[in-house]
Design a protein around this motif. Structure first.
Motif, PDB file in Angstrom:
ATOM      1  N   ALA A 133      38.481  38.852  48.514  1.00 47.54           N
ATOM      2  CA  ALA A 133      39.243  38.443  49.690  1.00 47.54           C
ATOM      3  C   ALA A 133      39.767  39.675  50.429  1.00 47.54           C
ATOM      4  O   ALA A 133      39.930  40.752  49.839  1.00 47.54           O
ATOM      5  CB  ALA A 133      40.403  37.541  49.280  1.00 47.54           C
ATOM      6  N   VAL A 134      40.038  39.491  51.704  1.00 48.85           N
ATOM      7  CA  VAL A 134      40.519  40.588  52.546  1.00 48.85           C
ATOM      8  C   VAL A 134      41.961  40.295  52.932  1.00 48.85           C
ATOM      9  O   VAL A 134      42.293  39.182  53.356  1.00 48.85           O
ATOM     10  CB  VAL A 134      39.645  40.754  53.803  1.00 48.85           C
ATOM     11  N   LYS A 135      42.805  41.325  52.791  1.00 51.84           N
ATOM     12  CA  LYS A 135      44.219  41.209  53.140  1.00 51.84           C
ATOM     13  C   LYS A 135      44.419  41.723  54.563  1.00 51.84           C
ATOM     14  O   LYS A 135      44.100  42.879  54.865  1.00 51.84           O
ATOM     15  CB  LYS A 135      45.072  42.011  52.159  1.00 51.84           C
ATOM     16  N   LEU A 136      44.969  40.855  55.395  1.00 45.19           N
ATOM     17  CA  LEU A 136      45.100  41.173  56.824  1.00 45.19           C
ATOM     18  C   LEU A 136      46.573  41.237  57.199  1.00 45.19           C
ATOM     19  O   LEU A 136      47.110  40.327  57.834  1.00 45.19           O
ATOM     20  CB  LEU A 136      44.367  40.120  57.660  1.00 45.19           C
ATOM     21  N   PHE A 137      47.228  42.293  56.800  1.00 41.39           N
ATOM     22  CA  PHE A 137      48.613  42.540  57.201  1.00 41.39           C
ATOM     23  C   PHE A 137      48.821  44.038  57.334  1.00 41.39           C
ATOM     24  O   PHE A 137      48.006  44.846  56.873  1.00 41.39           O
ATOM     25  CB  PHE A 137      49.605  41.928  56.209  1.00 41.39           C
ATOM     26  N   SER A 138      49.916  44.400  57.973  1.00 43.29           N
ATOM     27  CA  SER A 138      50.138  45.808  58.321  1.00 43.29           C
ATOM     28  C   SER A 138      50.867  46.593  57.241  1.00 43.29           C
ATOM     29  O   SER A 138      50.899  47.819  57.306  1.00 43.29           O
ATOM     30  CB  SER A 138      50.943  45.886  59.627  1.00 43.29           C
TER      31      SER A 138
ATOM     32  N   GLY B 169      32.361  39.865  58.277  1.00 43.81           N
ATOM     33  CA  GLY B 169      33.682  39.728  58.885  1.00 43.81           C
ATOM     34  C   GLY B 169      34.012  38.353  59.408  1.00 43.81           C
ATOM     35  O   GLY B 169      34.909  38.220  60.246  1.00 43.81           O
ATOM     36  N   ASN B 170      33.314  37.308  58.922  1.00 45.86           N
ATOM     37  CA  ASN B 170      33.561  35.939  59.367  1.00 45.86           C
ATOM     38  C   ASN B 170      33.962  35.090  58.160  1.00 45.86           C
ATOM     39  O   ASN B 170      33.093  34.575  57.440  1.00 45.86           O
ATOM     40  CB  ASN B 170      32.311  35.354  60.034  1.00 45.86           C
ATOM     41  N   PRO B 171      35.240  34.919  57.918  1.00 39.95           N
ATOM     42  CA  PRO B 171      35.673  34.139  56.754  1.00 39.95           C
ATOM     43  C   PRO B 171      35.519  32.641  56.983  1.00 39.95           C
ATOM     44  O   PRO B 171      35.505  32.164  58.128  1.00 39.95           O
ATOM     45  CB  PRO B 171      37.149  34.531  56.602  1.00 39.95           C
ATOM     46  N   ALA B 172      35.415  31.899  55.891  1.00 41.65           N
ATOM     47  CA  ALA B 172      35.385  30.439  55.949  1.00 41.65           C
ATOM     48  C   ALA B 172      36.783  29.848  55.839  1.00 41.65           C
ATOM     49  O   ALA B 172      37.036  28.757  56.344  1.00 41.65           O
ATOM     50  CB  ALA B 172      34.494  29.884  54.841  1.00 41.65           C
ATOM     51  N   VAL B 173      37.691  30.567  55.178  1.00 46.60           N
ATOM     52  CA  VAL B 173      39.078  30.123  55.004  1.00 46.60           C
ATOM     53  C   VAL B 173      39.986  31.265  55.435  1.00 46.60           C
ATOM     54  O   VAL B 173      39.807  32.416  55.007  1.00 46.60           O
ATOM     55  CB  VAL B 173      39.382  29.739  53.540  1.00 46.60           C
ATOM     56  N   LEU B 174      40.947  30.940  56.272  1.00 45.51           N
ATOM     57  CA  LEU B 174      41.915  31.933  56.743  1.00 45.51           C
ATOM     58  C   LEU B 174      43.317  31.395  56.504  1.00 45.51           C
ATOM     59  O   LEU B 174      43.689  30.343  57.026  1.00 45.51           O
ATOM     60  CB  LEU B 174      41.705  32.221  58.226  1.00 45.51           C
ATOM     61  N   ALA B 175      44.077  32.112  55.679  1.00 44.88           N
ATOM     62  CA  ALA B 175      45.461  31.735  55.376  1.00 44.88           C
ATOM     63  C   ALA B 175      46.402  32.588  56.215  1.00 44.88           C
ATOM     64  O   ALA B 175      46.241  33.813  56.293  1.00 44.88           O
ATOM     65  CB  ALA B 175      45.761  31.916  53.890  1.00 44.88           C
TER      66      ALA B 175
ATOM     67  N   ARG C 106      53.880  37.071  50.778  1.00 45.36           N
ATOM     68  CA  ARG C 106      53.460  35.680  50.718  1.00 45.36           C
ATOM     69  C   ARG C 106      51.945  35.562  50.878  1.00 45.36           C
ATOM     70  O   ARG C 106      51.318  34.690  50.265  1.00 45.36           O
ATOM     71  CB  ARG C 106      54.175  34.881  51.816  1.00 45.36           C
ATOM     72  N   SER C 107      51.339  36.420  51.655  1.00 40.87           N
ATOM     73  CA  SER C 107      49.884  36.413  51.804  1.00 40.87           C
ATOM     74  C   SER C 107      49.197  36.729  50.481  1.00 40.87           C
ATOM     75  O   SER C 107      48.204  36.089  50.114  1.00 40.87           O
ATOM     76  CB  SER C 107      49.460  37.426  52.869  1.00 40.87           C
ATOM     77  N   ILE C 108      49.728  37.698  49.755  1.00 40.88           N
ATOM     78  CA  ILE C 108      49.167  38.047  48.446  1.00 40.88           C
ATOM     79  C   ILE C 108      49.347  36.905  47.462  1.00 40.88           C
ATOM     80  O   ILE C 108      48.466  36.605  46.651  1.00 40.88           O
ATOM     81  CB  ILE C 108      49.816  39.340  47.930  1.00 40.88           C
ATOM     82  N   GLU C 109      50.491  36.250  47.534  1.00 42.32           N
ATOM     83  CA  GLU C 109      50.750  35.127  46.631  1.00 42.32           C
ATOM     84  C   GLU C 109      49.766  33.981  46.866  1.00 42.32           C
ATOM     85  O   GLU C 109      49.320  33.326  45.920  1.00 42.32           O
ATOM     86  CB  GLU C 109      52.190  34.642  46.811  1.00 42.32           C
ATOM     87  N   LEU C 110      49.424  33.734  48.106  1.00 44.10           N
ATOM     88  CA  LEU C 110      48.439  32.690  48.398  1.00 44.10           C
ATOM     89  C   LEU C 110      47.055  33.061  47.868  1.00 44.10           C
ATOM     90  O   LEU C 110      46.315  32.193  47.390  1.00 44.10           O
ATOM     91  CB  LEU C 110      48.372  32.446  49.905  1.00 44.10           C
ATOM     92  N   LEU C 111      46.712  34.329  47.933  1.00 46.95           N
ATOM     93  CA  LEU C 111      45.408  34.761  47.423  1.00 46.95           C
ATOM     94  C   LEU C 111      45.335  34.648  45.901  1.00 46.95           C
ATOM     95  O   LEU C 111      44.243  34.455  45.353  1.00 46.95           O
ATOM     96  CB  LEU C 111      45.131  36.201  47.852  1.00 46.95           C
ATOM     97  N   ARG C 112      46.459  34.756  45.229  1.00 47.04           N
ATOM     98  CA  ARG C 112      46.451  34.598  43.772  1.00 47.04           C
ATOM     99  C   ARG C 112      46.045  33.191  43.368  1.00 47.04           C
ATOM    100  O   ARG C 112      45.455  32.998  42.303  1.00 47.04           O
ATOM    101  CB  ARG C 112      47.840  34.921  43.216  1.00 47.04           C
ATOM    102  N   GLY C 113      46.356  32.231  44.201  1.00 48.23           N
ATOM    103  CA  GLY C 113      45.955  30.864  43.891  1.00 48.23           C
ATOM    104  C   GLY C 113      44.468  30.620  44.056  1.00 48.23           C
ATOM    105  O   GLY C 113      43.957  29.591  43.617  1.00 48.23           O
ATOM    106  N   MET C 114      43.753  31.556  44.695  1.00 49.45           N
ATOM    107  CA  MET C 114      42.305  31.426  44.885  1.00 49.45           C
ATOM    108  C   MET C 114      41.560  32.572  44.217  1.00 49.45           C
ATOM    109  O   MET C 114      40.477  32.969  44.660  1.00 49.45           O
ATOM    110  CB  MET C 114      41.991  31.380  46.391  1.00 49.45           C
ATOM    111  N   ARG C 115      42.126  33.113  43.148  1.00 45.66           N
ATOM    112  CA  ARG C 115      41.573  34.312  42.517  1.00 45.66           C
ATOM    113  C   ARG C 115      40.191  34.057  41.927  1.00 45.66           C
ATOM    114  O   ARG C 115      39.303  34.918  41.994  1.00 45.66           O
ATOM    115  CB  ARG C 115      42.537  34.796  41.431  1.00 45.66           C
ATOM    116  N   SER C 116      39.983  32.890  41.325  1.00 39.91           N
ATOM    117  CA  SER C 116      38.687  32.617  40.687  1.00 39.91           C
ATOM    118  C   SER C 116      37.560  32.483  41.703  1.00 39.91           C
ATOM    119  O   SER C 116      36.383  32.652  41.353  1.00 39.91           O
ATOM    120  CB  SER C 116      38.786  31.338  39.851  1.00 39.91           C
TER     121      SER C 116
END
Length: 332
Positions: A171-176, A141-147, A154-164
């Motif tokens: 990655a973990v999605k942190l929204f309600s 539960g300790n990430p190195a990068v937090l967007a 928009r959170s999902i869109e940012l994760l698509r840029g780091m898919r590889s």
């Protein structure tokens, strides 16, 4: 008379159709001339678009340096929160805390992976790709990068840029939106390298000690504007939630040099405030005097209520009092 008739009869009749011009394709020379004219107009149009830049005749802003990004971030941090940083804090906040993202690349989401790799240099595989826990070094539960973004989309869109980077360690999605907090707590019991979410849910998970910050090296702050021109630092409710999160959990780590900030998006140049009437209402502006109000509403005098008409009629236009003061007294 007879001779005249004879002359008329001797003259051959001319066919009126013979004088008409034959129908056919137009000459090629005219077409080429028209083409040259069209090309000239297109060239002038392209020239104007290059000079003016965008549709609002504003040239694109130049890329901001790390010092300019830091000044912008500190201004946004102090002004809405009423915070005044001390001289010691300002001295410790150097340009090195800013992870410079080149704006010349257009900051495409698909280019985000390259910038994150550069932040970790040669250790990017160990920090961002591996999925095994290491006792005493990498806890769950300790990430190195937090967007941090304004919305779930928009959170999902940012994760698509780091898919590889998230093939082995997801990655973990942190929204309600469409996600319960219990589900996110269970996901955070594993190794997490990259996480993305909204300020309110991130803060809630930190408060219940489900999300840790011991490994956090980069916080990516998405400042891209939406269709209405708002961003994470200008949208009123989300902005307050983000600064609450930053003050409580991130600012001290930034001052100590343990956390770097990545402002992902173009630094505003002042044109992004168009159309934000709700924020302009909160500004400490002086109310309009009678003279300016009268000229503003003169064409629509008939549509004004009787109470407003009575106040304006019984007051001179040169009076220094405002319409709002008299209306408050009249309606009290």
């Amino acid at each position: 008379m007879g001779s005249g008739k004879a002359e008329r009869e001797q003259k051959p009749r001319q066919n009126p159709k013979s004088n008409r011009k034959l129908l056919g394709p137009k000459s090629k020379q005219k077409k080429t001339k028209n083409k040259h004219k069209k090309n000239d107009t297109e060239q002038t149009k392209t020239k104007t678009t290059v000079v003016t830049g965008d549709n609002n005749n504003h040239p694109p802003p130049p890329p901001a340096s790390p010092s300019q990004q830091l000044n912008y971030f500190l201004t946004q941090f102090q002004s809405p929160n009423g915070v005044q940083l001390s001289s010691l804090e300002l001295e410790s906040l150097k340009d090195s805390i800013i992870l410079d993202v080149s704006q010349e690349l257009g900051q495409d989401v698909m280019e985000l992976e390259k910038h994150i790799k550069d932040a970790f240099r040669s250790k990017w595989k160990e920090e961002l790709c591996e999925g095994n826990l290491i006792e005493g070094k990498i806890e769950s539960g300790n990430p190195a990068v937090l967007a941090v973004a304004t919305s779930a989309l928009r959170s999902i869109e940012l994760l698509r840029g780091m898919r590889s980077l998230t093939k082995e360690c997801h990655a973990v999605k942190l929204f309600s939106k469409h996600m319960k907090i219990d589900e996110q707590v269970s996901l955070l019991k594993n190794r997490v390298n990259i996480a993305s979410g909204t300020p309110s849910r991130i803060k809630k998970l930190i408060d219940i000690e489900a999300l840790g910050l011991s490994r956090l090296s980069v916080i990516l702050i998405d400042i891209h504007t939406d269709v209405k021109g708002y961003s994470l630092l200008t949208l009123p409710q989300v902005r307050d939630e983000f600064w609450d999160l930053y003050k409580n959990y991130f600012h001290q780590r930034v001052v100590q040099g343990d956390l770097r900030i990545c402002l992902y998006g173009p630094i505003p140049d002042g044109n992004e405030f168009k159309g934000k009437k709700s924020e302009l209402r909160n500004l400490n502006c002086q109310p309009l005097p009678y003279a300016s109000l009268f000229f503003m509403v003169a064409p629509s005098w008939i549509l004004l209520p009787k109470s407003v008409k009575s106040v304006v009629k019984h007051r001179s236009l040169s009076s220094s009092t405002t319409i709002q003061e008299d209306l408050d007294q009249n309606w009290a």
